[in-house]
Design an enzyme around this catalytic site. Sequence first.
Site, PDB file in Angstrom:
ATOM      1  N   CYS A 158       1.023  -1.151  -0.001  1.00  0.00           N
ATOM      2  CA  CYS A 158       0.040  -0.006   0.115  1.00  0.00           C
ATOM      3  C   CYS A 158       0.747   1.236   0.165  1.00  0.00           C
ATOM      4  O   CYS A 158       0.415   2.265  -0.539  1.00  0.00           O
ATOM      5  CB  CYS A 158      -0.874   0.158   1.294  1.00  0.00           C
ATOM      6  SG  CYS A 158      -0.561  -0.799   2.750  1.00  0.00           S
ATOM      7  N   HIS A 215      -2.170   6.379   4.323  1.00  0.00           N
ATOM      8  CA  HIS A 215      -0.761   6.336   4.557  1.00  0.00           C
ATOM      9  C   HIS A 215      -0.231   7.690   3.943  1.00  0.00           C
ATOM     10  O   HIS A 215      -0.371   8.123   2.856  1.00  0.00           O
ATOM     11  CB  HIS A 215      -0.134   4.993   3.748  1.00  0.00           C
ATOM     12  CG  HIS A 215      -0.477   3.739   4.228  1.00  0.00           C
ATOM     13  ND1 HIS A 215      -1.342   3.692   5.710  1.00  0.00           N
ATOM     14  CD2 HIS A 215      -0.213   2.548   3.710  1.00  0.00           C
ATOM     15  CE1 HIS A 215      -1.016   2.349   5.679  1.00  0.00           C
ATOM     16  NE2 HIS A 215      -0.647   1.726   4.668  1.00  0.00           N
TER      17      HIS A 215
HETATM   18  N1  LIG Z   1      -4.883  -3.159   4.968  1.00  0.00           N
HETATM   19  C1  LIG Z   1      -4.402  -2.653   3.910  1.00  0.00           C
HETATM   20  O1  LIG Z   1      -4.269  -1.642   4.069  1.00  0.00           O
HETATM   21  C2  LIG Z   1      -3.665  -3.508   2.963  1.00  0.00           C
HETATM   22  C3  LIG Z   1      -3.271  -2.722   1.861  1.00  0.00           C
HETATM   23  C4  LIG Z   1      -2.639  -3.540   0.850  1.00  0.00           C
HETATM   24  C5  LIG Z   1      -2.529  -4.933   0.911  1.00  0.00           C
HETATM   25  N2  LIG Z   1      -3.127  -5.497   1.793  1.00  0.00           N
HETATM   26  C6  LIG Z   1      -3.194  -7.098   1.673  1.00  0.00           C
HETATM   27  O2  LIG Z   1      -4.233  -7.284   1.331  1.00  0.00           O
HETATM   28  C7  LIG Z   1      -4.630  -8.840   2.049  1.00  0.00           C
HETATM   29  C8  LIG Z   1      -5.916  -8.534   3.081  1.00  0.00           C
HETATM   30  O3  LIG Z   1      -5.398  -7.556   4.107  1.00  0.00           O
HETATM   31  P1  LIG Z   1      -6.608  -7.019   5.292  1.00  0.00           P
HETATM   32  O4  LIG Z   1      -5.963  -5.982   5.825  1.00  0.00           O
HETATM   33  O5  LIG Z   1      -7.870  -7.064   4.614  1.00  0.00           O
HETATM   34  O6  LIG Z   1      -6.302  -8.204   6.230  1.00  0.00           O
HETATM   35  P2  LIG Z   1      -7.673  -8.586   7.403  1.00  0.00           P
HETATM   36  O7  LIG Z   1      -8.315  -7.602   7.839  1.00  0.00           O
HETATM   37  O8  LIG Z   1      -6.876  -9.369   8.458  1.00  0.00           O
HETATM   38  O9  LIG Z   1      -8.582  -9.696   6.362  1.00  0.00           O
HETATM   39  C9  LIG Z   1      -8.195 -11.104   6.073  1.00  0.00           C
HETATM   40  C10 LIG Z   1      -9.400 -11.768   5.739  1.00  0.00           C
HETATM   41  O10 LIG Z   1      -9.114 -13.097   5.223  1.00  0.00           O
HETATM   42  C11 LIG Z   1      -9.803 -14.045   5.636  1.00  0.00           C
HETATM   43  N3  LIG Z   1      -9.066 -15.456   5.640  1.00  0.00           N
HETATM   44  C12 LIG Z   1      -7.794 -15.566   6.527  1.00  0.00           C
HETATM   45  N4  LIG Z   1      -7.759 -16.938   6.075  1.00  0.00           N
HETATM   46  C13 LIG Z   1      -8.445 -17.311   4.980  1.00  0.00           C
HETATM   47  C14 LIG Z   1      -8.675 -18.598   4.244  1.00  0.00           C
HETATM   48  N5  LIG Z   1      -7.952 -19.666   4.375  1.00  0.00           N
HETATM   49  N6  LIG Z   1      -9.528 -18.604   3.201  1.00  0.00           N
HETATM   50  C15 LIG Z   1     -10.458 -17.595   3.145  1.00  0.00           C
HETATM   51  N7  LIG Z   1     -10.181 -16.225   3.829  1.00  0.00           N
HETATM   52  C16 LIG Z   1      -9.348 -16.213   4.675  1.00  0.00           C
HETATM   53  C17 LIG Z   1     -10.187 -13.769   7.257  1.00  0.00           C
HETATM   54  O11 LIG Z   1     -11.242 -14.370   7.289  1.00  0.00           O
HETATM   55  P3  LIG Z   1     -11.529 -14.903   8.951  1.00  0.00           P
HETATM   56  O12 LIG Z   1     -11.777 -13.460   9.574  1.00  0.00           O
HETATM   57  O13 LIG Z   1     -12.493 -15.835   8.777  1.00  0.00           O
HETATM   58  O14 LIG Z   1     -10.291 -15.354   9.432  1.00  0.00           O
HETATM   59  C18 LIG Z   1     -10.145 -12.179   6.775  1.00  0.00           C
HETATM   60  O15 LIG Z   1     -11.551 -11.834   6.953  1.00  0.00           O
HETATM   61  C19 LIG Z   1      -3.513  -8.943   2.771  1.00  0.00           C
HETATM   62  O16 LIG Z   1      -2.770  -9.925   2.079  1.00  0.00           O
HETATM   63  C20 LIG Z   1      -2.617  -7.689   3.035  1.00  0.00           C
HETATM   64  O17 LIG Z   1      -1.302  -7.656   2.923  1.00  0.00           O
HETATM   65  C21 LIG Z   1      -3.631  -4.910   2.882  1.00  0.00           C
END
Ligand SMILES: NC(=O)c1ccc[n+]([C@@H]2O[C@H](COP(=O)([O-])OP(=O)(O)OC[C@H]3O[C@@H](n4cnc5c(N)ncnc54)[C@H](OP(=O)(O)O)[C@@H]3O)[C@@H](O)[C@H]2O)c1
Length: 348
Positions: free
Chosen positions: A145, A237
Amino acid sequence: MSKLRTAVLGAGGIVGQRFCEMLSSHPYFDIPDIYGSERSAGRPLSEVVILPEHRIGEELLQMKMKALTEEAVKREKYDVIFSALPSDAALRFEEDLCSSGNRVFTNASPNRMKPNVPLVVPEVNHEHLSAVEGRKGFIVANGNCSAIGLAMGLKPLERFGLRSVEVTTLQALSGAGYPGVPSLDASGNVIPFIDSEEEKLQQEIPKMFGNLASGEILPSGIIVRATCTRVPVRDGHMESVTVQLGQAVTFPEVADAFSSFRSLPQELSLPSAPLRPVILRMERNRPQPLLDVNAGEPFSARGMAATVGRLRVEGSTVRFVILTHNTIRGAAGGSLLNAEIMHARKVL
Ligand SMILES: NC(=O)c1ccc[n+]([C@@H]2O[C@H](COP(=O)([O-])OP(=O)(O)OC[C@H]3O[C@@H](n4cnc5c(N)ncnc54)[C@H](OP(=O)(O)O)[C@@H]3O)[C@@H](O)[C@H]2O)c1
């Protein structure tokens, strides 16, 4: 024209919810299914939504999440898959789904640096998308990001020659996902280290600014030095950037480069493309996350514009601050805009 059958993986997370918001009533994509882990399978999205004032449509809110398995996804034959999976799940599923002919647009980091995976910020290096044209299955990755925000600030300056970049980030709490950083660590505090983040910025920017040759991307020689910090801000950010250019420039030249910057998404008038991808602010106290994080017009491109401020120019050194919405421009919106380009090119 019928809409593309589209699935969101990791729909219950912060980025997944942003996908659902941006895909509600989207003109190109229809969402028959959303997937989560075993833990959230069977729960309606409405039970997990934490985005304030979200715009997720009622139909999606009431949709129950399915447990993600490779078989389930393969059976459904989607035209497009948006992945908001954490790294471990992305490692487990994305490459296999690609091998079985799926088109995966991911936000996770594990596949970003693979030579056959384009790492694309739509306004910066959309031409890298052609690396996967003609392939049945592929992965297109979004950058980290902060790398996405930095790339948007560097692209308008590319014409002056990009030599090296020093960047210090002030990254929002939502960048760590949900529930993210413990409240007692985060509130009233600044944490001067985010695991693996500096390496990502340093590696990803040269790939984004690299050249496509024989289906692979050769990284550019630009040198990036990064310091990444976490600050108690909800979304957005901020990055303090010093760029060494290949030539001396003037303030008006640089200001004009930022203000007049447009790229393919604007030329194609894509639904998630902001009319002005980079907004230059002259006030001394802008940008601020509270005031500027949702920059971007029209309404469908809210949060998709980067805001630049504190511009200072001295010979071949340019300094500025840039702010981007980490879960919209830096994640879901970036992937969506990549897919919109490929839809416009009739690749999807
Ligand atoms: N947040 C940001 O600003 C941002 C920016 C750029 C990239 N990213 C990337 O985007 C991705 C998601 O980030 P996030 O911030 O949204 O994380 P998050 O809030 O922790 O969400 C991750 C989601 O994935 C689900 N999950 C986990 N294991 C899984 C599986 N085996 N099968 C299906 N679903 C599964 C989780 O569900 P449960 O709740 O059921 O466990 C949760 O809802 C990451 O790779 C992160 O590095 C994030």
